[in-house]
Enzyme design. Sequence first.
Site, PDB file in Angstrom:
ATOM      1  CG  LEU A 295     -80.167  79.718 -16.209  1.00 31.68           C
ATOM      2  CD1 LEU A 295     -80.335  78.785 -17.404  1.00 31.68           C
ATOM      3  CD2 LEU A 295     -78.739  79.641 -15.690  1.00 31.68           C
TER       4      LEU A 295
ATOM      5  N   GLY B 168     -77.732  77.881 -26.957  1.00 25.19           N
ATOM      6  CA  GLY B 168     -78.448  78.442 -25.828  1.00 25.19           C
ATOM      7  C   GLY B 168     -77.564  79.260 -24.906  1.00 25.19           C
TER       8      GLY B 168
ATOM      9  CE1 TYR C 234     -88.263  74.117 -17.339  1.00 25.65           C
ATOM     10  CE2 TYR C 234     -87.838  74.560 -15.016  1.00 25.65           C
ATOM     11  CZ  TYR C 234     -87.405  74.495 -16.334  1.00 25.65           C
ATOM     12  OH  TYR C 234     -86.089  74.794 -16.623  1.00 25.65           O
TER      13      TYR C 234
ATOM     14  CG  LEU D  77     -82.268  70.934 -26.284  1.00 19.85           C
ATOM     15  CD1 LEU D  77     -81.663  71.835 -27.351  1.00 19.85           C
ATOM     16  CD2 LEU D  77     -82.632  69.572 -26.881  1.00 19.85           C
ATOM     17  N   GLY D  78     -82.869  73.314 -23.873  1.00 19.43           N
ATOM     18  CA  GLY D  78     -84.038  73.716 -23.098  1.00 19.43           C
ATOM     19  C   GLY D  78     -84.797  74.836 -23.775  1.00 19.43           C
TER      20      GLY D  78
ATOM     21  NE  ARG E 116     -90.987  88.568 -26.249  1.00 21.16           N
ATOM     22  CZ  ARG E 116     -90.531  87.396 -26.648  1.00 21.16           C
ATOM     23  NH1 ARG E 116     -89.608  86.772 -25.954  1.00 21.16           N
ATOM     24  NH2 ARG E 116     -90.981  86.841 -27.761  1.00 21.16           N
TER      25      ARG E 116
ATOM     26  NE  ARG F 256     -84.286  73.788 -32.806  1.00 24.36           N
ATOM     27  CZ  ARG F 256     -85.121  72.758 -32.715  1.00 24.36           C
ATOM     28  NH1 ARG F 256     -85.692  72.273 -33.803  1.00 24.36           N
ATOM     29  NH2 ARG F 256     -85.401  72.230 -31.555  1.00 24.36           N
ATOM     30  NE  ARG F 257     -80.083  79.572 -35.466  1.00 27.70           N
ATOM     31  CZ  ARG F 257     -80.442  79.510 -34.186  1.00 27.70           C
ATOM     32  NH1 ARG F 257     -81.290  78.562 -33.792  1.00 27.70           N
ATOM     33  NH2 ARG F 257     -79.958  80.364 -33.301  1.00 27.70           N
TER      34      ARG F 257
ATOM     35  CE  LYS G 199     -85.625  71.612 -17.318  1.00 27.77           C
ATOM     36  NZ  LYS G 199     -84.702  71.480 -18.468  1.00 27.77           N
TER      37      LYS G 199
END
Length: 214
Positions: free
Chosen positions: A150, A11, A123, A71-72, A158, A35-36, A127
């Site tokens: 952030l 991230g 959200y 993580l998020g 995008r 995860r990869r 948290k």
Amino acid sequence: MKTAIVLGATGLIGQSVTQILAQQPVIEKVVAVTRRPIQYDSEKIVNEVVNFEKLNHYQHIFQGHMLFSCLGTTRKQAGSIAEQRRVDFDYQYQAASLAAYNQVEHYLLVSSSGANANSVSPYLKMKGELEQNIKQLGFKHLSIFQPSLLIGHRPDTRIAETIGNHLLPLICKLPGLHKYRPISGVQVATKMVSVAMSGPPPYETYRLDEIFKS
């Protein structure tokens, strides 16, 4: 020589934390939990690929001196608030529980400005609930970071986000808006590593102004 674990190592904040940690002389190993599969330049960084739906199968990974939980996801990326909660709350709490069981001494959490378990915002509520639950796990040192919006380069950035990254810092210079100014992932990562390396207090929450002082 210490071992650091980074959850969310791909991230915006996590990737910077991983790289900065690898440059610290006292850090012998950085465990990047993803995860990869990811390739890293530093020999200090060890990539551990996990199935986040079965984190309890990876208890052996969460052993070391410190765990950086970066993580998020966003509601848009996750598809729903329930799926976002699974990443932003469930996965992080499960990982923290495993680390606490393994007696990891220092837990560093990326939370959010305005986190509050009683918030009407789903959200900010999740948290705040995560912060509350983590506090009950008994870490010797607990450092919580509450950055604002952030900014920085993301692989899926995008056009609207790119424009926002440039305009928001200027807009927040206006009177009354300074406290809402955005912060870069690198700034947060730098502060986190600085706290970890400096002999932190048992518990501390670092809000926007404290992070900018890093």
